[in-house]
Design an enzyme around this catalytic site. Sequence first.
Site, PDB file in Angstrom:
ATOM      1  N   VAL A  66       1.492  -6.159   2.157  1.00  0.00           N
ATOM      2  CA  VAL A  66       0.491  -6.963   4.022  1.00  0.00           C
ATOM      3  C   VAL A  66       2.589  -7.470   4.479  1.00  0.00           C
ATOM      4  O   VAL A  66       2.035  -7.129   6.037  1.00  0.00           O
ATOM      5  CB  VAL A  66      -0.023  -8.464   3.399  1.00  0.00           C
ATOM      6  CG1 VAL A  66      -0.711  -9.255   4.898  1.00  0.00           C
ATOM      7  CG2 VAL A  66      -1.345  -8.066   2.321  1.00  0.00           C
ATOM      8  N   VAL A 116      -9.882 -13.553   5.186  1.00  0.00           N
ATOM      9  CA  VAL A 116     -11.452 -13.630   5.161  1.00  0.00           C
ATOM     10  C   VAL A 116     -11.465 -12.067   4.733  1.00  0.00           C
ATOM     11  O   VAL A 116     -11.573 -12.450   6.306  1.00  0.00           O
ATOM     12  CB  VAL A 116     -11.823 -14.396   5.194  1.00  0.00           C
ATOM     13  CG1 VAL A 116     -13.686 -14.563   5.031  1.00  0.00           C
ATOM     14  CG2 VAL A 116     -11.320 -16.531   5.153  1.00  0.00           C
ATOM     15  N   GLY A 176      -4.409   1.253  -8.682  1.00  0.00           N
ATOM     16  CA  GLY A 176      -4.265  -0.262  -8.417  1.00  0.00           C
ATOM     17  C   GLY A 176      -4.786  -0.857  -7.299  1.00  0.00           C
ATOM     18  O   GLY A 176      -5.015  -2.008  -6.199  1.00  0.00           O
ATOM     19  N   LYS A 204     -13.268 -17.163  -0.360  1.00  0.00           N
ATOM     20  CA  LYS A 204     -13.119 -16.656   0.807  1.00  0.00           C
ATOM     21  C   LYS A 204     -14.960 -17.376   1.449  1.00  0.00           C
ATOM     22  O   LYS A 204     -14.638 -17.661   2.736  1.00  0.00           O
ATOM     23  CB  LYS A 204     -13.805 -14.997   1.131  1.00  0.00           C
ATOM     24  CG  LYS A 204     -12.471 -14.345   0.485  1.00  0.00           C
ATOM     25  CD  LYS A 204     -12.195 -12.765   0.314  1.00  0.00           C
ATOM     26  CE  LYS A 204     -10.925 -12.297  -0.066  1.00  0.00           C
ATOM     27  NZ  LYS A 204     -11.105 -10.616  -0.342  1.00  0.00           N
ATOM     28  N   GLY A 254      -5.790  -4.249   1.968  1.00  0.00           N
ATOM     29  CA  GLY A 254      -4.802  -3.023   2.522  1.00  0.00           C
ATOM     30  C   GLY A 254      -4.015  -3.427   3.671  1.00  0.00           C
ATOM     31  O   GLY A 254      -3.760  -4.342   4.172  1.00  0.00           O
TER      32      GLY A 254
HETATM   33  N1  HSE Z   1      -8.527  -8.046  -4.267  1.00  0.00           N
HETATM   34  C1  HSE Z   1      -9.502  -8.086  -2.935  1.00  0.00           C
HETATM   35  C2  HSE Z   1     -10.403  -7.386  -3.095  1.00  0.00           C
HETATM   36  C3  HSE Z   1      -8.952  -8.365  -1.638  1.00  0.00           C
HETATM   37  O1  HSE Z   1     -10.612  -6.541  -3.800  1.00  0.00           O
HETATM   38  O2  HSE Z   1     -11.804  -7.557  -1.906  1.00  0.00           O
HETATM   39  C4  HSE Z   1      -7.910  -9.351  -1.515  1.00  0.00           C
HETATM   40  O3  HSE Z   1      -8.720 -11.019  -1.433  1.00  0.00           O
END
Ligand code: HSE
Length: 428
Positions: free
Chosen positions: A15, A134, A189, A207, A304
């Site tokens: 990020v 979120v 990953g 979230k 992502g």
């Molecule tokens: N690991 C989370 C997901 C992304 O798979 O949505 C980051 O919160």
Amino acid sequence: MSTPLRLGIAGLGTVGVGTVRIIQRQAALLTARTGRDITISAVSARSRDKDRGVRLGDYAWEDDAVALATRDDVDVFVELIGGDEGPAKAAVEAAIGAGKHVVTANKALLAMHGQALAEAAEAAGVALRYEAAVAGGIPVIKALTEGLAGNEITRVMGVMNGTCNYILTRMQSAGLDYDTVFKECEELGYLEADPTLDVGGIDAGHKLAILAAIAFGTRVDYDALTIEGIERITIEDIEQAADMGYRIKLLGVAQNSGRGFEARMTPCLVPESSPLGQLEGPTNMVVLEGDSVGQIVLRGAGAGEGPTASAVMADVCDIARGLDLPVFGVPASSLKTVQASTQDTPSAYYLRMELFDKPGALARIASVMGESGISIDRMRQYGHSSERAPVLIVTHKTSKDALDAAIAAMPATGVLASDPVALRIETL
Ligand code: HSE
């Protein structure tokens, strides 16, 4: 032209690098939209030498995030380190203490310390923004605080962990078991460093706790949530649910019913034909319901580089424009303490269990359910082995208390061969 808005970015993972790239690639667009140049003064990360595939040589380097957060040439501290304690928390607190605005993607930090941080930021007169925390690229915080500001929010629902949605939909489409798809996620990953955060429902719970605070004007209270992960969902559950016209989702639901505040992040059955039922792969979806707007559905990438950095930049642009909003939509001092509901809204439930295959086994389970006041809608045996009979029961609407009482009474029947899996059937 106003003075530039100068950022200090802590954390140069996916990020962080995405955020630097947007600032470099879209400099003219950002200036046109905000009326200010957006620049980076300094960055910090664990390793200085790593090649991140992005130009960093123009920026000062700090080894320590707190030092970065308090630099004189930083107006906005961008926290992309992660974790609810340690350097992320120390640096955010230091930034607020030094009168800097803060932008963060850190859901765990806000879920656990949101109230104290919001009070500190509002007292210091600085912004604390967290759109990226979120549902990644979905602008759900803006939707709630701005777009739906004229609504009383009645319910918030969402699939907010892409990894879990990938696992559940991949199990269904390829007919694979949980362990096989979990390993695929490791190779792709997709999993957090601690995978329990994903598959245990904790990341998605963080979230939901944040969204619920904004939606219902309550203090962020992660501990008020019921959290259950997807580890016990089998391919049988997915196939049986599909056979009845449902999909299984790790679904967050928060609502203020007449009985009080209800919030849970649990695997649920949802109708296959609903927008949530149709959601495939690592995508997120948030459903918001307001008294005037009705239901709206937001769908997009929940993680992502590009999507999450897009959300970080939305907050940076708001700060550049001088937008001044309370952290959770109303002043932090006026957020109410959560009054947790004593009882969940009644619902139909899906129950799967294995019984020892002997005469009267089904009847004994049916009788326990009847004694708990639960009416059975459908019941069937499938995939029989010589000693054990897998059994599926769908109830009519019942209270969670009655269901828990029935499940607690089942072992005493002597016919139960495995712990029942109980999933709520959510109405949408
Ligand atoms: N690991 C989370 C997901 C992304 O798979 O949505 C980051 O919160």
